[in-house]
Design an enzyme around this catalytic site. Structure first.
Site, mmCIF file in Angstrom:
data_model
loop_
_atom_site.group_PDB
_atom_site.id
_atom_site.type_symbol
_atom_site.label_atom_id
_atom_site.label_comp_id
_atom_site.label_asym_id
_atom_site.label_seq_id
_atom_site.Cartn_x
_atom_site.Cartn_y
_atom_site.Cartn_z
ATOM 1 C CG ASP A 43 -69.171 106.656 -64.266
ATOM 2 O OD1 ASP A 43 -68.365 106.521 -63.324
ATOM 3 O OD2 ASP A 43 -68.863 107.120 -65.377
ATOM 4 C CE LYS A 88 -92.492 105.349 -67.282
ATOM 5 N NZ LYS A 88 -91.869 104.035 -67.621
ATOM 6 C CG ASP A 130 -91.306 100.734 -74.728
ATOM 7 O OD1 ASP A 130 -92.260 100.774 -75.516
ATOM 8 O OD2 ASP A 130 -91.442 100.845 -73.501
#
Length: 227
Positions: free
Chosen positions: A8, A148, A173
């Site tokens: 997927d 982000k 991370d």
């Protein structure tokens, strides 16, 4: 390590520091090298300089300023890029990164680096690692003026790249950043449990995690993207 649904996954978004590169360089720079320079500059103890920096870091953590070399250069009156070059020999790829990236590319998947690192920091690291020769696109979130950690970034990133959230894997991370990606709707997530080679491996329970990308190689090769 939990299994990923590779059938997927068509697009792979990868963080840089701590995910593809050893985070030791960054940790050493911000927690040791830069405080040492500040201590000498202001004639204070190293611990005093570290305490000063800890306060400064806390005020902007997670914001664009936290990652902005121009911000820190002005704030501290230090040439941050030149300071980074003083210890650039510490910049290094994780041993498992290139085999992982190359396997992803060979399997027909689109591979894109998305980092909060300042463009000058990204350039310095590309200079030492040649990451640009292995990855389809290198994106610094400074291009969007948001990090982000923000949902706005993910919206802008999707507009730029056109990825399908249901068929995208994001590897980072930072658990906080993984949570932001999850909140946006990125279906496939992977945490790096050992971002700094000089620090102990972390126990991660909220997301599938990896210690060595080479454990993924067989599954990637067995599930190529056709057409």
């Amino acid at each position: 390590m939990s299994k990923l649904a590779w059938k997927d996954i068509h697009t792979v978004l990868l963080d840089m520091d701590g995910t593809l590169l050893d985070l030791h360089f960054d940790n050493h720079f911000w927690l040791e090298h830069l405080p040492e320079k500040l201590a000498k500059k202001h004639d204070v103890s190293l611990q005093k300089a570290k305490d000063m920096m800890a306060i400064e870091y806390e005020q902007v953590m997670g914001t664009l300023s936290w990652y902005c070399l121009d911000f820190w250069a002005e704030k501290l009156d230090i040439d941050i890029v030149e300071a980074k070059r003083e210890i650039e020999h510490l910049i290094s790829m994780r041993d498992d990164s290139l085999p992982f990236i190359d396997a992803l590319k060979a399997s027909g998947r689109e591979v894109i680096l998305v980092t909060n690192a300042h463009p000058e920091s990204l350039s310095l690291k590309v200079e030492h690692t040649q990451l640009d020769q292995h990855i389809d696109q290198l994106i610094s979130t400074h291009e969007f003026a948001v990090t982000k950690e923000s949902q706005v970034l993910w919206q802008k990133l999707q507009e730029k790249l056109g990825f399908d959230s249901q068929h995208t894997l994001f590897v980072d991370d930072s658990l906080g950043i993984l949570k932001a990606a999850q909140d946006f709707g990125i279906k496939h997530l992977l945490a790096v449990s050992n971002p700094d080679s000089k620090q102990p491996t972390r126990d991660i329970v909220d997301y599938p995690s990896i210690q060595d990308y080479r454990y993924l190689m067989d599954d990637i090769k067995a599930n190529p993207i056709i057409g």
